[in-house]
Design a protein around this motif. Structure first.
Motif, PDB file in Angstrom:
ATOM      1  N   SER A 129      -8.531  10.758  -7.200  1.00 48.88           N
ATOM      2  CA  SER A 129      -9.302   9.639  -7.257  1.00 48.88           C
ATOM      3  C   SER A 129     -10.843   9.418  -6.871  1.00 48.88           C
ATOM      4  N   LEU A 130     -10.947  10.142  -5.614  1.00 47.01           N
ATOM      5  CA  LEU A 130     -12.308  10.182  -5.182  1.00 47.01           C
ATOM      6  C   LEU A 130     -13.210  10.815  -5.681  1.00 47.01           C
ATOM      7  N   GLY A 131     -12.911  11.917  -6.264  1.00 43.49           N
ATOM      8  CA  GLY A 131     -13.765  12.907  -6.850  1.00 43.49           C
ATOM      9  C   GLY A 131     -14.081  12.278  -8.349  1.00 43.49           C
ATOM     10  N   GLY A 132     -13.309  11.454  -9.062  1.00 42.42           N
ATOM     11  CA  GLY A 132     -13.707  10.931 -10.267  1.00 42.42           C
ATOM     12  C   GLY A 132     -13.947   9.472 -10.296  1.00 42.42           C
ATOM     13  N   CYS A 133     -14.105   8.758  -8.980  1.00 44.11           N
ATOM     14  CA  CYS A 133     -14.663   7.606  -9.170  1.00 44.11           C
ATOM     15  C   CYS A 133     -16.012   7.420  -9.597  1.00 44.11           C
ATOM     16  N   MET A 134     -16.229   6.268  -9.948  1.00 49.09           N
ATOM     17  CA  MET A 134     -17.611   5.822 -10.549  1.00 49.09           C
ATOM     18  C   MET A 134     -18.589   6.282  -9.342  1.00 49.09           C
ATOM     19  N   MET A 135     -18.422   5.639  -8.232  1.00 48.67           N
ATOM     20  CA  MET A 135     -19.487   5.705  -7.009  1.00 48.67           C
ATOM     21  C   MET A 135     -20.044   7.093  -6.660  1.00 48.67           C
ATOM     22  N   LEU A 136     -18.835   7.887  -6.523  1.00 53.17           N
ATOM     23  CA  LEU A 136     -19.216   9.198  -6.298  1.00 53.17           C
ATOM     24  C   LEU A 136     -19.711  10.080  -7.455  1.00 53.17           C
ATOM     25  N   PHE A 137     -19.069   9.855  -8.472  1.00 52.05           N
ATOM     26  CA  PHE A 137     -19.804  10.211  -9.773  1.00 52.05           C
ATOM     27  C   PHE A 137     -21.142  10.242  -9.919  1.00 52.05           C
ATOM     28  N   VAL A 138     -21.531   8.876  -9.813  1.00 54.30           N
ATOM     29  CA  VAL A 138     -22.912   8.664  -9.764  1.00 54.30           C
ATOM     30  C   VAL A 138     -23.841   9.416  -8.714  1.00 54.30           C
ATOM     31  N   GLU A 139     -23.377   9.116  -7.377  1.00 51.20           N
ATOM     32  CA  GLU A 139     -24.109   9.773  -6.459  1.00 51.20           C
ATOM     33  C   GLU A 139     -24.135  11.303  -6.493  1.00 51.20           C
ATOM     34  N   ALA A 140     -23.296  12.193  -6.948  1.00 53.86           N
ATOM     35  CA  ALA A 140     -23.285  13.556  -7.227  1.00 53.86           C
ATOM     36  C   ALA A 140     -24.138  13.929  -8.368  1.00 53.86           C
ATOM     37  N   HIS A 141     -24.848  13.030  -8.879  1.00 50.79           N
ATOM     38  CA  HIS A 141     -25.683  13.085 -10.058  1.00 50.79           C
ATOM     39  C   HIS A 141     -27.305  12.646  -9.508  1.00 50.79           C
ATOM     40  N   LEU A 142     -27.323  12.251  -8.427  1.00 51.61           N
ATOM     41  CA  LEU A 142     -28.594  11.809  -7.723  1.00 51.61           C
ATOM     42  C   LEU A 142     -29.103  12.688  -6.719  1.00 51.61           C
ATOM     43  N   ALA A 143     -30.164  13.252  -6.455  1.00 51.90           N
ATOM     44  CA  ALA A 143     -30.733  13.936  -5.336  1.00 51.90           C
ATOM     45  C   ALA A 143     -31.040  13.147  -4.262  1.00 51.90           C
ATOM     46  N   HIS A 325     -23.846   2.078  -2.727  1.00 48.85           N
ATOM     47  CA  HIS A 325     -23.346   3.157  -2.092  1.00 48.85           C
ATOM     48  C   HIS A 325     -23.000   3.229  -0.545  1.00 48.85           C
ATOM     49  N   TYR A 326     -23.548   2.223   0.099  1.00 52.76           N
ATOM     50  CA  TYR A 326     -23.450   1.847   1.451  1.00 52.76           C
ATOM     51  C   TYR A 326     -21.950   2.042   1.783  1.00 52.76           C
ATOM     52  N   VAL A 327     -21.095   1.603   1.186  1.00 50.49           N
ATOM     53  CA  VAL A 327     -19.726   1.682   1.548  1.00 50.49           C
ATOM     54  C   VAL A 327     -18.964   2.891   1.024  1.00 50.49           C
ATOM     55  N   LEU A 328     -19.632   3.933   0.403  1.00 52.21           N
ATOM     56  CA  LEU A 328     -19.049   5.054  -0.021  1.00 52.21           C
ATOM     57  C   LEU A 328     -18.237   5.868   1.191  1.00 52.21           C
ATOM     58  N   PRO A 329     -18.844   5.884   2.541  1.00 54.91           N
ATOM     59  CA  PRO A 329     -17.960   6.537   3.254  1.00 54.91           C
ATOM     60  C   PRO A 329     -16.705   6.197   3.536  1.00 54.91           C
ATOM     61  N   MET A 330     -16.257   5.147   3.238  1.00 55.90           N
ATOM     62  CA  MET A 330     -15.020   4.385   3.176  1.00 55.90           C
ATOM     63  C   MET A 330     -13.907   4.475   2.040  1.00 55.90           C
ATOM     64  N   TYR A 331     -14.685   5.026   1.045  1.00 60.82           N
ATOM     65  CA  TYR A 331     -13.760   5.387  -0.105  1.00 60.82           C
ATOM     66  C   TYR A 331     -12.979   6.493   0.002  1.00 60.82           C
ATOM     67  N   PRO A 332     -13.051   7.321   0.460  1.00 54.41           N
ATOM     68  CA  PRO A 332     -11.991   8.467   0.719  1.00 54.41           C
ATOM     69  C   PRO A 332     -10.535   7.727   1.299  1.00 54.41           C
ATOM     70  N   ALA A 333     -10.425   6.897   2.348  1.00 51.64           N
ATOM     71  CA  ALA A 333      -9.389   6.001   2.774  1.00 51.64           C
ATOM     72  C   ALA A 333      -8.952   5.110   1.731  1.00 51.64           C
ATOM     73  N   LEU A 334      -9.896   4.428   0.952  1.00 52.35           N
ATOM     74  CA  LEU A 334      -9.394   3.536  -0.141  1.00 52.35           C
ATOM     75  C   LEU A 334      -8.574   4.378  -1.214  1.00 52.35           C
ATOM     76  N   ALA A 335      -9.142   5.407  -1.411  1.00 56.97           N
ATOM     77  CA  ALA A 335      -8.297   6.351  -2.501  1.00 56.97           C
ATOM     78  C   ALA A 335      -7.236   6.557  -2.086  1.00 56.97           C
ATOM     79  N   LEU A 336      -7.040   7.028  -0.754  1.00 58.45           N
ATOM     80  CA  LEU A 336      -5.602   7.679  -0.342  1.00 58.45           C
ATOM     81  C   LEU A 336      -4.614   6.491  -0.323  1.00 58.45           C
ATOM     82  N   LEU A 337      -5.115   5.423   0.163  1.00 61.55           N
ATOM     83  CA  LEU A 337      -4.031   4.215   0.237  1.00 61.55           C
ATOM     84  C   LEU A 337      -3.637   3.718  -1.211  1.00 61.55           C
TER      85      LEU A 337
END
Length: 539
Positions: A129-143, A325-337
């Protein structure tokens, strides 16, 4: 489907599956988009200048100091370009590789945390869920910094979770976990300053207050852990000097804390409203997951995730300057819940169904955008755009009935599979077709080889500097005319500076070699970019 999913949780299979998942998500589309304005192009240009000058201490965009973020991400991008490309090629995908790797590492570490906090099925679904979420998907495509920053934060939280749960079990966690914690914090500090420390400190403090017991904090070994972190961080800060710290704190950090900087202000609740969008497609069950997790917050794994999620989220909601993207550091916890709730099979109440209807708006919006944007900003309707539109329709037809009946594990798996295909096709097919968004690319492609320094009047986007070269001059219309007439190199003039350029040219009445009509999405307006070449130059 359930047995297949269960079988993938054994041994090293989850790490293989997650690696293939990230490879599909990031590697297939990492070069699809041009350099994006403005942050990505600034990061990439500063990294290119490190390679050009050999100065890996000072961070500069052309002749100006860029004292906003520490040097860690620039070093990673410079190393990536050195290994995979060159600074003269200006291939943006090479600058994006660290972000893609950061997203991959964060995904693997999320599984590692989830396997310790819960069990492997929840961990695997949460990591997917984390790896495929829109937020991380976008950030993985930006330098940029954020995907790499996430990897350091998840690494630190993994160590913190091992220490916390190990102490609760009555054992004394090995000091090695404290070593990894402070190592990750030091590396994270070199990426984006104090953000990792804030997230970890809030998590640890919240757990200690909730448990009314802070003895477990001794397992962090701060007596030698803090010096270890400083040993990683201080050498570069000492070399960078006081000017960097003064600018980073006084001109970047504090203004963001005081008011909405750079037109990015928003009221509290902004991130909650966007959560369904940016956790998509895993956000199908995000709202019931939060409510149900709070009811069973005494569970150690849920307790840790809530301590990770809630206090830092509140802090970011209260800060006036807000970017998604500021709240991206909390998305792993959100994805696990969310994964844990989806696997419990009892999500069929009306609150859950209302959340499904809100979730359904996201694929509808993506499908419509895939059809409409090429008509507005591209070359017109394209049959290929039916692919993401049809995937969006399939997502609704396949997932919603299953979710409505309460079969949440299967619905979640289907949402993830079709949802990531939708994201990939939107980024890989729809967005690259938006020719009007490629003003800098089209100008750079029209420049002849060995064209000399480019002068650009009115159109000062960092992407053009990155593509045309560090010696690009950002000037007004009159200066662009003088640059061209003196034979120094070509000039680009936008429609707002065209009158000043024509006046400076006078009776020469130079005709442009090419006129590019582009949409400047950074400023939200259409522009005409006229390219002039010195006498004898050919586009």
């Amino acid at each position: 489907m359930h047995s297949l999913f269960d079988n993938m949780t054994d041994g090293q299979r989850p790490f293989i599956l997650l690696s293939l998942w990230c490879l599909l998500l990031y590697a297939t589309t990492i070069a699809a988009l041009p350099p994006m304005d403005r942050d990505e192009a600034r990061f990439a240009q500063a990294s290119a200048q490190m390679l050009e000058t050999g100065d890996y201490v000072r961070i500069r965009f052309q002749d100006k100091a860029r004292n906003k973020k520490p040097a860690g991400i620039y070093w990673l991008q410079a190393a990536s370009v050195s290994l995979l490309s060159s600074e003269t090629a200006r291939e943006i995908w090479a600058y994006r590789v660290p972000s893609a790797l950061g997203a991959w590492i964060a995904t693997l570490l999320t599984f590692a945390i989830g396997a310790r906090l819960f069990e492997r099925r929840t961990a695997l679904l949460g990591a997917l869920s984390l790896g495929g979420c829109m937020m991380l998907f976008v950030e993985a495509h930006l330098a940029k910094t954020d995907a790499v920053l996430l990897a350091t934060i998840v690494g630190a939280q993994w160590a913190l979770a091992r220490i916390y749960l190990g102490t609760r079990d009555g054992s004394r966690p090995p000091a090695l976990w404290a070593f990894w914690l402070w190592l990750a914090l030091g590396l994270g500090f070199l990426i984006k300053g104090p953000v990792p420390m804030m997230v970890v400190a809030l998590t640890a403090a919240t757990l200690s207050i909730a448990d009314r017991d802070g003895k477990w904090l001794k397992g962090l070994y701060p007596v030698w852990g803090v010096p270890l972190m400083l040993l990683i961080v201080l050498p570069w800060f000492v070399l960078a000097g006081q000017a960097f710290i003064a600018d980073a704190v006084g001109k970047d950090l504090l203004p963001k804390l005081m008011s909405g900087q750079e037109s990015h202000g928003a009221p509290p609740g902004y991130y909650l409203l966007l959560m369904t969008v940016f956790l998509f497609p895993a956000s199908l069950y995000v709202w019931p997951a939060l409510f149900r997790s709070w009811k069973v917050r005494l569970h150690p794994g849920i307790r840790f995730c809530l301590a990770w999620l809630i206090p830092a989220w509140i802090v970011f909601e209260l800060i006036p300057t807000k970017l998604p993207h500021y709240v991206l550091p909390m998305y792993p916890a959100l994805a696990l819940l969310t994964a844990r709730a989806a696997l419990n099979r009892d999500l069929r109440d009306w609150g859950t169904k209302i959340g499904m209807m809100v979730w359904a708006l996201v694929p509808v919006a993506l499908g419509v955008a895939a059809l409409a944007l090429p008509v507005i900003y591209g070359d017109g309707f394209d049959l290929l755009m039916l692919i993401p539109a049809m995937i969006a329709v399939a997502l609704l037809i396949v997932v919603l009935p299953r979710a409505w009946r309460g079969d949440s594990p299967v619905a979640m798996n289907q949402a993830m599979g079709l949802g990531v295909l939708l994201l990939i096709t939107v980024v890989g097919l729809a967005l690259p077709s938006l020719e009007s968004f490629k003003g800098s690319v089209r100008v750079a492609e029209a420049l002849p080889d060995n064209h000399g320094p480019l002068a650009t009047a009115g159109y000062h986007e960092p992407s053009l500097v990155f593509l045309a070269g560090t010696d690009t001059k950002l000037v007004d219309g009159g200066s662009a005319a003088a640059h061209l007439l003196d034979g120094h190199g070509p000039a680009v003039v936008n429609d707002r500076e065209q009158a000043a350029f024509d006046q400076a040219v006078g009776e020469s009445k130079i005709a442009p070699d090419r006129v590019v009509r582009a949409f400047n999405y950074s400023r939200g307006r259409w522009e005409l970019l006229s390219l002039y070449l010195p006498k004898g130059g050919q586009p």
